[in-house]
Design a protein around this motif. Structure first.
Motif, PDB file in Angstrom:
ATOM      1  N   TYR A 156      -2.148   1.256  -8.408  1.00 26.22           N
ATOM      2  CA  TYR A 156      -2.982   1.988  -9.355  1.00 26.22           C
ATOM      3  C   TYR A 156      -3.048   3.480  -9.060  1.00 26.22           C
ATOM      4  CZ  TYR A 156      -4.300  -2.155 -11.916  1.00 26.22           C
ATOM      5  OH  TYR A 156      -4.257  -3.267 -12.718  1.00 26.22           O
ATOM      6  N   ARG A 157      -2.627   3.881  -7.885  1.00 27.99           N
ATOM      7  CA  ARG A 157      -2.526   5.320  -7.618  1.00 27.99           C
ATOM      8  C   ARG A 157      -1.396   5.916  -8.449  1.00 27.99           C
ATOM      9  NH1 ARG A 157      -5.126   7.890  -4.122  1.00 27.99           N
ATOM     10  NH2 ARG A 157      -5.603   5.995  -2.937  1.00 27.99           N
ATOM     11  N   ASP A 206     -12.147   5.528  -4.511  1.00 28.00           N
ATOM     12  CA  ASP A 206     -12.282   4.574  -5.617  1.00 28.00           C
ATOM     13  C   ASP A 206     -10.938   3.942  -5.976  1.00 28.00           C
ATOM     14  OD1 ASP A 206     -14.982   4.531  -5.948  1.00 28.00           O
ATOM     15  OD2 ASP A 206     -15.025   5.582  -7.868  1.00 28.00           O
ATOM     16  N   ILE A 207      -9.882   4.746  -5.959  1.00 19.62           N
ATOM     17  CA  ILE A 207      -8.567   4.181  -6.273  1.00 19.62           C
ATOM     18  C   ILE A 207      -8.138   3.208  -5.178  1.00 19.62           C
ATOM     19  CG2 ILE A 207      -6.126   4.698  -6.641  1.00 19.62           C
ATOM     20  CD1 ILE A 207      -6.956   7.266  -8.032  1.00 19.62           C
ATOM     21  N   ASP A 208      -8.456   3.520  -3.931  1.00 21.00           N
ATOM     22  CA  ASP A 208      -8.182   2.572  -2.842  1.00 21.00           C
ATOM     23  C   ASP A 208      -8.944   1.261  -3.068  1.00 21.00           C
ATOM     24  OD1 ASP A 208      -6.497   4.305  -1.540  1.00 21.00           O
ATOM     25  OD2 ASP A 208      -8.014   5.037  -0.121  1.00 21.00           O
ATOM     26  N   TYR A 230      -2.407   6.071 -12.070  1.00 20.05           N
ATOM     27  CA  TYR A 230      -3.254   7.232 -12.345  1.00 20.05           C
ATOM     28  C   TYR A 230      -2.399   8.492 -12.514  1.00 20.05           C
ATOM     29  CZ  TYR A 230      -6.535  11.062 -11.714  1.00 20.05           C
ATOM     30  OH  TYR A 230      -7.246  12.227 -11.880  1.00 20.05           O
ATOM     31  N   LYS A 231      -1.405   8.669 -11.674  1.00 20.58           N
ATOM     32  CA  LYS A 231      -0.539   9.848 -11.748  1.00 20.58           C
ATOM     33  C   LYS A 231       0.186   9.925 -13.092  1.00 20.58           C
ATOM     34  CE  LYS A 231       0.381  10.223  -6.769  1.00 20.58           C
ATOM     35  NZ  LYS A 231       1.418  10.108  -5.702  1.00 20.58           N
ATOM     36  N   ASN A 232       0.469   8.774 -13.678  1.00 10.40           N
ATOM     37  CA  ASN A 232       1.194   8.732 -14.949  1.00 10.40           C
ATOM     38  C   ASN A 232       0.306   9.029 -16.160  1.00 10.40           C
ATOM     39  OD1 ASN A 232       3.531   7.996 -13.604  1.00 10.40           O
ATOM     40  ND2 ASN A 232       3.211   5.801 -13.912  1.00 10.40           N
ATOM     41  N   TYR A 277       4.517   5.728 -19.527  1.00 13.61           N
ATOM     42  CA  TYR A 277       3.777   4.516 -19.839  1.00 13.61           C
ATOM     43  C   TYR A 277       3.884   3.534 -18.671  1.00 13.61           C
ATOM     44  CZ  TYR A 277       2.422   0.175 -22.144  1.00 13.61           C
ATOM     45  OH  TYR A 277       1.800  -1.017 -22.462  1.00 13.61           O
ATOM     46  N   ASN A 278       2.762   2.920 -18.335  1.00 12.96           N
ATOM     47  CA  ASN A 278       2.704   2.107 -17.117  1.00 12.96           C
ATOM     48  C   ASN A 278       3.185   0.666 -17.275  1.00 12.96           C
ATOM     49  OD1 ASN A 278       1.629   4.080 -15.400  1.00 12.96           O
ATOM     50  ND2 ASN A 278      -0.476   3.669 -16.083  1.00 12.96           N
ATOM     51  N   ARG A 279       3.202   0.134 -18.480  1.00 14.32           N
ATOM     52  CA  ARG A 279       3.341  -1.314 -18.607  1.00 14.32           C
ATOM     53  C   ARG A 279       4.577  -1.798 -19.358  1.00 14.32           C
ATOM     54  NH1 ARG A 279       1.109  -5.141 -15.529  1.00 14.32           N
ATOM     55  NH2 ARG A 279      -1.061  -4.685 -14.970  1.00 14.32           N
TER      56      ARG A 279
END
Length: 478
Positions: free
Chosen positions: A300-301, A329-331, A304-306, A462-464
């Motif tokens: 998820y880090r 929070d990301i951790d 977030y960058k994307n 795009y992440n997915r």
């Protein structure tokens, strides 16, 4: 009552119908084509001829209309049966287009299968050709679920269609997991005890879950920490900061105004939380044997960058003001227990027509509204990148309309998209798809319509994006 054609409407086409239908049905070669003898219904003003019936075996309702001044183009639409008398479709008939399509099936919510919907549309094309002959050009068009099947038909049925226009169309597994990511952030940071998968479509349990999520998010919005985490969920999930159903609760925000943007994120999020009104991804979960949503292996880090750069600036400012650690929070999100898809579900969704792989074989125009809270515009970016990677960019164009809502295009915007694709089919070269050109065309074709095509700034990546591999096709869960 059985209607017959009067005033000699399309007499030549009717002769084709009688010659072909008697031969085909007599030999039972086209078992999926119903006996339409005497089923023609003439419009009182002799504007068009209509066929309306159901497809044998499947029983899906369909409708076909051919105008007296047919220009040789057929527009096929998943939702044409119910929308035939809409302003857009009546205008298209007046412009000389023939139109055909189906009605969504009553069991669609619990037995969704875009591949079966494509089969129905192909059957209607067969019925059309048996009665009116082969169109000079066939355009597949559709919005929402109609857009979903349009994307698939552009990839797998270049033998049946010549061009495609998909509006707010989703790639179902992508959409399901994009929706999962935003909710996963909220669950990890705000409500570990609340469910985000396998939520009932209706009933008391669903109502309780919806109420609980609303209370959690409304309470979070009252604190600096909660507001920062709401913004983080929207950004990691690649959801729209301004998007949803119904009327927009807030104006389109200035993306450089932190508080204005966060307020819009919150108002949009409230409408996208689990509820009876957000059945779209639940329908996808129920379609296959097993769960299709997953986030195993996700960093998820990186997600977030994307994200959208202006969204990230707001997130970082809100975290600084709240005095809490964004990294921490990301951790925490990355350490939270994950969801694994079932191999049976990935295998089911891998089949042609059910997902998309970024290989359109015919000219394809894809449209999205900026405020779509169901099929997020970030998905269009994912498909664009996949098309480019696969070498199909010459056949593909995309455009965006700056408006709240899902499939909220004006008649002029629809007509501009159709005319643009028509020009591409006739000339072999794409005309301009820049916002100014599309807006000018929209106003020309329907002066009373708003025309709000614009240049949309979306996510970095795009992440997915998911393209099935051999392990998905054979159902290997390892």
């Amino acid at each position: 009552m059985i209607y017959s054609c009067k005033h000699n409407i399309l007499s030549g086409l009717l002769m084709v119908f009688f010659a072909l239908s008697v031969s085909a049905q007599g030999e039972n070669e086209n078992w999926h084509i119903p006996d339409l003898s005497g089923k023609y219904k003439a419009h009182p003003n002799s504007v068009f001829v209509e066929l309306a019936d159901s497809i044998p075996i499947r029983g899906t309702l369909y409708r076909i209309r051919v105008p007296k001044n047919w220009n040789g183009f057929l527009i096929s639409d998943l939702d044409y049966y119910k929308s035939a008398d809409s302003h857009r479709n009546v205008k298209l008939l007046e412009m000389g287009y023939a139109l055909s399509g189906t009605k969504r099936r009553a069991d669609r919510m619990l037995a969704y299968d875009p591949a079966h919907e494509i089969h129905d549309l192909i059957s209607v094309l067969d019925i059309f050709e048996a009665n009116f002959g082969k169109p000079r050009r066939t355009i597949q068009l559709g919005c929402s679920g109609g857009g979903t099947v349009t994307i698939a038909m552009a990839e797998i049925h270049p033998d049946r269609i010549d061009g495609a226009i998909a509006l707010c169309g989703a790639t179902s597994p992508w959409m399901a997991n994009t929706h999962l990511d935003g909710l996963f952030v909220l669950k990890a940071l705000l409500a570990p005890e609340l469910p985000i998968l396998d939520i009932p479509l209706k009933g008391l349990e669903m109502q309780k879950i919806a109420q609980d999520w609303q209370e959690v998010v409304r309470a979070a919005q009252q604190t600096p920490e909660g507001r920062a985490r709401i913004a983080l969920a929207i950004t990691i999930g690649q959801w729209q900061a301004w998007g949803g159903k119904g009327e927009a609760p807030v104006p389109n925000p200035n993306l450089k105004n932190t508080m204005e943007l966060q307020k819009s994120m919150y108002e949009s999020l409230v409408g996208l939380l689990p509820s009876r009104g957000t059945f779209g991804t639940t329908m996808i979960e129920l379609a296959a044997p097993g769960q299709i949503k997953w986030n195993t292996g996700v960093d998820y880090r990186e997600f977030y960058k994307n994200g959208n750069e202006l969204y990230k600036k707001t997130v970082e400012k809100l975290y600084k003001e709240a005095g809490i650690s964004l990294r921490g929070d990301i951790d925490k999100i990355n350490d939270f227990p994950r969801y694994k898809a079932d191999a049976s579900a990935k295998q089911w969704w891998s089949k042609p027509g059910r997902t998309h792989i970024g290989e359109p074989k015919i000219p394809f125009l894809r449209l999205s509204t900026s405020g779509d809270g169901l099929v997020y515009p970030a998905m269009v970016k994912g498909y664009e990148d996949l098309v480019a990677k696969n070498g199909y960019s010459e056949l593909y164009r995309s455009a965006y309309v700056n408006r709240w809502g899902h499939c909220t295009f004006t008649v002029g915007e629809w007509l501009a998209a159709i005319e643009t694709l028509k020009q591409r089919l006739n000339s072999g070269v794409w005309p301009s798809t820049k916002p100014a050109s599309l807006n000018k065309l929209s106003k020309k074709l329907d002066p009373d319509s708003k025309a709000e095509y614009f240049k949309c700034k979306t996510v970095k990546k795009y992440n997915r994006t998911w393209v099935p591999g051999i392990e998905d096709f054979i159902g290997d869960n390892e």
